[in-house]
Motif scaffolding. Structure first.
Motif, PDB file in Angstrom:
ATOM      1  N   LYS A  47       0.864  -1.263  -0.040  1.00 31.59           N
ATOM      2  CA  LYS A  47       0.129   0.175  -0.101  1.00 31.59           C
ATOM      3  C   LYS A  47       0.833   1.292   0.076  1.00 31.59           C
ATOM      4  N   GLN A  48       1.883   1.141   0.793  1.00 30.69           N
ATOM      5  CA  GLN A  48       2.708   2.597   1.206  1.00 30.69           C
ATOM      6  C   GLN A  48       3.914   2.537   0.297  1.00 30.69           C
ATOM      7  N   GLY A  49       4.341   1.555  -0.253  1.00 30.73           N
ATOM      8  CA  GLY A  49       5.505   1.702  -1.140  1.00 30.73           C
ATOM      9  C   GLY A  49       6.771   1.707  -0.241  1.00 30.73           C
ATOM     10  N   SER A  50       7.852   2.467  -0.699  1.00 23.69           N
ATOM     11  CA  SER A  50       8.982   2.584   0.136  1.00 23.69           C
ATOM     12  C   SER A  50       8.806   3.471   1.054  1.00 23.69           C
ATOM     13  N   THR A  51       7.823   4.257   1.065  1.00 19.48           N
ATOM     14  CA  THR A  51       7.500   5.284   2.329  1.00 19.48           C
ATOM     15  C   THR A  51       7.556   4.522   3.683  1.00 19.48           C
ATOM     16  N   VAL A  52       6.829   3.220   3.777  1.00 19.99           N
ATOM     17  CA  VAL A  52       6.832   2.341   4.955  1.00 19.99           C
ATOM     18  C   VAL A  52       8.080   2.592   5.664  1.00 19.99           C
ATOM     19  N   LYS A  53       9.180   2.559   5.138  1.00 12.63           N
ATOM     20  CA  LYS A  53      10.456   2.418   5.782  1.00 12.63           C
ATOM     21  C   LYS A  53      10.838   3.540   6.890  1.00 12.63           C
ATOM     22  N   THR A 102      11.273  13.565  20.292  1.00  9.01           N
ATOM     23  CA  THR A 102       9.893  14.137  19.927  1.00  9.01           C
ATOM     24  C   THR A 102      10.061  14.802  18.669  1.00  9.01           C
ATOM     25  N   LEU A 103      10.966  15.712  18.310  1.00  9.71           N
ATOM     26  CA  LEU A 103      11.007  16.269  17.190  1.00  9.71           C
ATOM     27  C   LEU A 103      11.055  15.239  16.067  1.00  9.71           C
ATOM     28  N   ILE A 104      12.082  14.432  16.211  1.00  8.94           N
ATOM     29  CA  ILE A 104      12.218  13.518  14.953  1.00  8.94           C
ATOM     30  C   ILE A 104      10.882  12.666  14.577  1.00  8.94           C
ATOM     31  N   ALA A 105      10.301  12.422  15.702  1.00 11.66           N
ATOM     32  CA  ALA A 105       8.913  11.709  15.665  1.00 11.66           C
ATOM     33  C   ALA A 105       8.024  12.583  14.879  1.00 11.66           C
ATOM     34  N   LEU A 106       7.769  13.893  15.107  1.00 11.96           N
ATOM     35  CA  LEU A 106       7.015  14.779  14.534  1.00 11.96           C
ATOM     36  C   LEU A 106       7.526  14.901  13.112  1.00 11.96           C
ATOM     37  N   VAL A 107       8.715  15.157  12.745  1.00 10.92           N
ATOM     38  CA  VAL A 107       9.146  15.532  11.341  1.00 10.92           C
ATOM     39  C   VAL A 107       8.903  14.161  10.457  1.00 10.92           C
ATOM     40  N   THR A 108       9.506  13.127  11.051  1.00 11.86           N
ATOM     41  CA  THR A 108       9.083  11.597  10.040  1.00 11.86           C
ATOM     42  C   THR A 108       7.901  11.386  10.026  1.00 11.86           C
ATOM     43  N   GLY A 109       6.997  11.741  11.225  1.00 10.94           N
ATOM     44  CA  GLY A 109       5.366  11.421  10.920  1.00 10.94           C
ATOM     45  C   GLY A 109       4.804  12.461   9.775  1.00 10.94           C
ATOM     46  N   ALA A 110       5.442  13.427   9.571  1.00 13.69           N
ATOM     47  CA  ALA A 110       4.975  14.412   8.786  1.00 13.69           C
ATOM     48  C   ALA A 110       5.173  13.802   7.248  1.00 13.69           C
ATOM     49  N   TRP A 112       6.179  10.916   6.545  1.00 18.19           N
ATOM     50  CA  TRP A 112       5.351   9.706   6.169  1.00 18.19           C
ATOM     51  C   TRP A 112       3.898   9.912   6.048  1.00 18.19           C
ATOM     52  N   GLY A 113       3.199  10.905   6.792  1.00 16.85           N
ATOM     53  CA  GLY A 113       1.716  10.944   6.531  1.00 16.85           C
ATOM     54  C   GLY A 113       1.298  11.560   5.157  1.00 16.85           C
ATOM     55  N   GLN A 114       2.400  12.562   4.934  1.00 21.86           N
ATOM     56  CA  GLN A 114       1.936  13.277   3.712  1.00 21.86           C
ATOM     57  C   GLN A 114       1.341  12.326   2.359  1.00 21.86           C
ATOM     58  N   PRO A 115       2.177  11.351   2.057  1.00 24.27           N
ATOM     59  CA  PRO A 115       1.491  10.636   1.018  1.00 24.27           C
ATOM     60  C   PRO A 115       0.501   9.862   1.272  1.00 24.27           C
ATOM     61  N   TRP A 117      -2.064  10.867   3.853  1.00 22.55           N
ATOM     62  CA  TRP A 117      -3.300  11.519   4.105  1.00 22.55           C
ATOM     63  C   TRP A 117      -3.377  12.479   3.405  1.00 22.55           C
ATOM     64  N   GLY A 118      -2.470  13.063   2.339  1.00 24.34           N
ATOM     65  CA  GLY A 118      -2.313  14.175   1.470  1.00 24.34           C
ATOM     66  C   GLY A 118      -2.239  15.359   2.220  1.00 24.34           C
ATOM     67  N   THR A 119      -1.688  15.404   3.291  1.00 24.14           N
ATOM     68  CA  THR A 119      -1.390  16.895   4.033  1.00 24.14           C
ATOM     69  C   THR A 119       0.031  16.268   5.033  1.00 24.14           C
ATOM     70  N   TRP A 120       0.801  17.511   5.261  1.00 15.63           N
ATOM     71  CA  TRP A 120       1.737  17.548   6.055  1.00 15.63           C
ATOM     72  C   TRP A 120       1.511  17.326   7.520  1.00 15.63           C
ATOM     73  N   TRP A 121       0.295  17.975   7.934  1.00 19.73           N
ATOM     74  CA  TRP A 121       0.014  18.144   9.109  1.00 19.73           C
ATOM     75  C   TRP A 121      -1.758  18.143   9.519  1.00 19.73           C
ATOM     76  N   GLU A 122      -2.018  17.458  10.283  1.00 22.88           N
ATOM     77  CA  GLU A 122      -3.713  17.390  10.468  1.00 22.88           C
ATOM     78  C   GLU A 122      -3.520  17.603  12.041  1.00 22.88           C
ATOM     79  N   TRP A 123      -4.649  18.058  12.694  1.00 24.88           N
ATOM     80  CA  TRP A 123      -4.925  18.166  13.987  1.00 24.88           C
ATOM     81  C   TRP A 123      -5.477  16.821  14.470  1.00 24.88           C
ATOM     82  N   ASP A 124      -4.908  16.024  14.347  1.00 26.22           N
ATOM     83  CA  ASP A 124      -5.136  14.562  14.825  1.00 26.22           C
ATOM     84  C   ASP A 124      -4.881  14.647  16.178  1.00 26.22           C
ATOM     85  N   PRO A 125      -5.603  13.657  17.111  1.00 29.03           N
ATOM     86  CA  PRO A 125      -5.553  13.656  18.793  1.00 29.03           C
ATOM     87  C   PRO A 125      -3.975  13.526  18.894  1.00 29.03           C
TER      88      PRO A 125
END
Length: 250
Positions: A47-53, A102-110, A112-115, A117-125
């Motif tokens: 589903k996610q291709g190489s992004t999953v890594k 925490t910063l690494i988690a936020l940046v890598t999450g963005a 990972w999430g962009q392709p 979710w279609g956005t770099w950031w979402e006000w997810d809980p």
């Protein structure tokens, strides 16, 4: 042997200096093996291709971001109850490491999430609670630097740590509390994730084992950095005390 023996700065320094080379060596070995294994020897996700890594950086960093704050909470409680200076210094030493995680988690999450979710950031809980946790890390570090009296600084930062622990817990369990979030439920640290005993979406073993190696590497890296930084804090406090005595004597 009592655990409280290590509240003695000399005992702590002697023991930490003895075990640090081993912890550094094992942590770097696990990180090297886990990252090379994960990035170069695992297949792309269907589903996610190489992004999953990105999982090999994001998940360990996110776990340590939360657990670093919980370690600070335990150390802060020890300071408030037992008044052991090493525990307060250990909490102070862990804060910058936790903030970076925490910063690494936020940046890598963005990333990972962009392709996905279609956005770099979402006000997810979970994203929101992680951002607030990062701000608490910065506030904790700033509060230590803003107060000259070390005992007063330790008292106030310990209280701040107690308050911030709410967001550390929310960062871990936000998916359970709010079902409308974008994050999926737990799929790594769960019995079913390894044994396949449940029907929920889970991490395949081909990804899980290198991920577990990376997690062990991150945990040991955190331990090594905190031991090193705590030793530095102890020595810095000794130097300040000696300088203060010299000023009084002169």
């Amino acid at each position: 042997m009592s655990l409280w023996e290590y509240a003695n700065p000399k005992k702590f320094l002697t023991t930490s200096e003895r075990i640090m080379p081993f912890v550094w060596a094992v942590s770097l070995a696990c990180l090297a093996v886990g990252l090379i294994w994960g990035f170069f020897f695992t297949p792309d996700d269907y589903k996610q291709g190489s992004t999953v890594k990105i999982i090999y950086l994001h998940v360990p960093a996110a776990l340590m971001a939360i657990n670093a704050w919980l370690m600070m909470l335990v150390a802060s409680l020890i300071w408030l109850i037992r008044r052991h200076h090493v525990s307060a210094l250990a909490a102070r030493a862990a804060a910058p490491v936790g903030a970076v995680m925490t910063l690494i988690a936020l940046v890598t999450g963005a990333i990972w999430g962009q392709p996905m979710w279609g956005t770099w950031w979402e006000w997810d809980p979970r994203l929101t609670s992680f951002l607030i946790l990062f701000l608490f890390y910065l506030g904790y570090i700033a509060l230590w630097e803003a107060i000259d009296n070390p005992d007063t600084a330790a008292d106030l930062t310990s209280v701040l740590c107690l308050v911030g622990s709410v967001f550390a817990v929310l960062s871990r369990y936000a998916v359970n509390f709010w079902n409308q979030g974008l994050h999926q439920g737990a799929s790594v640290m769960r019995v079913g994730a390894v044994t396949g005993s449940d029907t929920a979406e889970k991490v395949s073993n081909v990804f899980f084992y290198p991920l577990l190696t990376c997690i062990v590497g991150f945990v040991l890296l955190f331990v090594a950095l905190v031991l090193y930084r705590t030793g530095t804090e102890i020595r810095a406090r000794r130097i300040k005390a000696l300088l203060a005595r010299e000023r009084i004597a002169s």
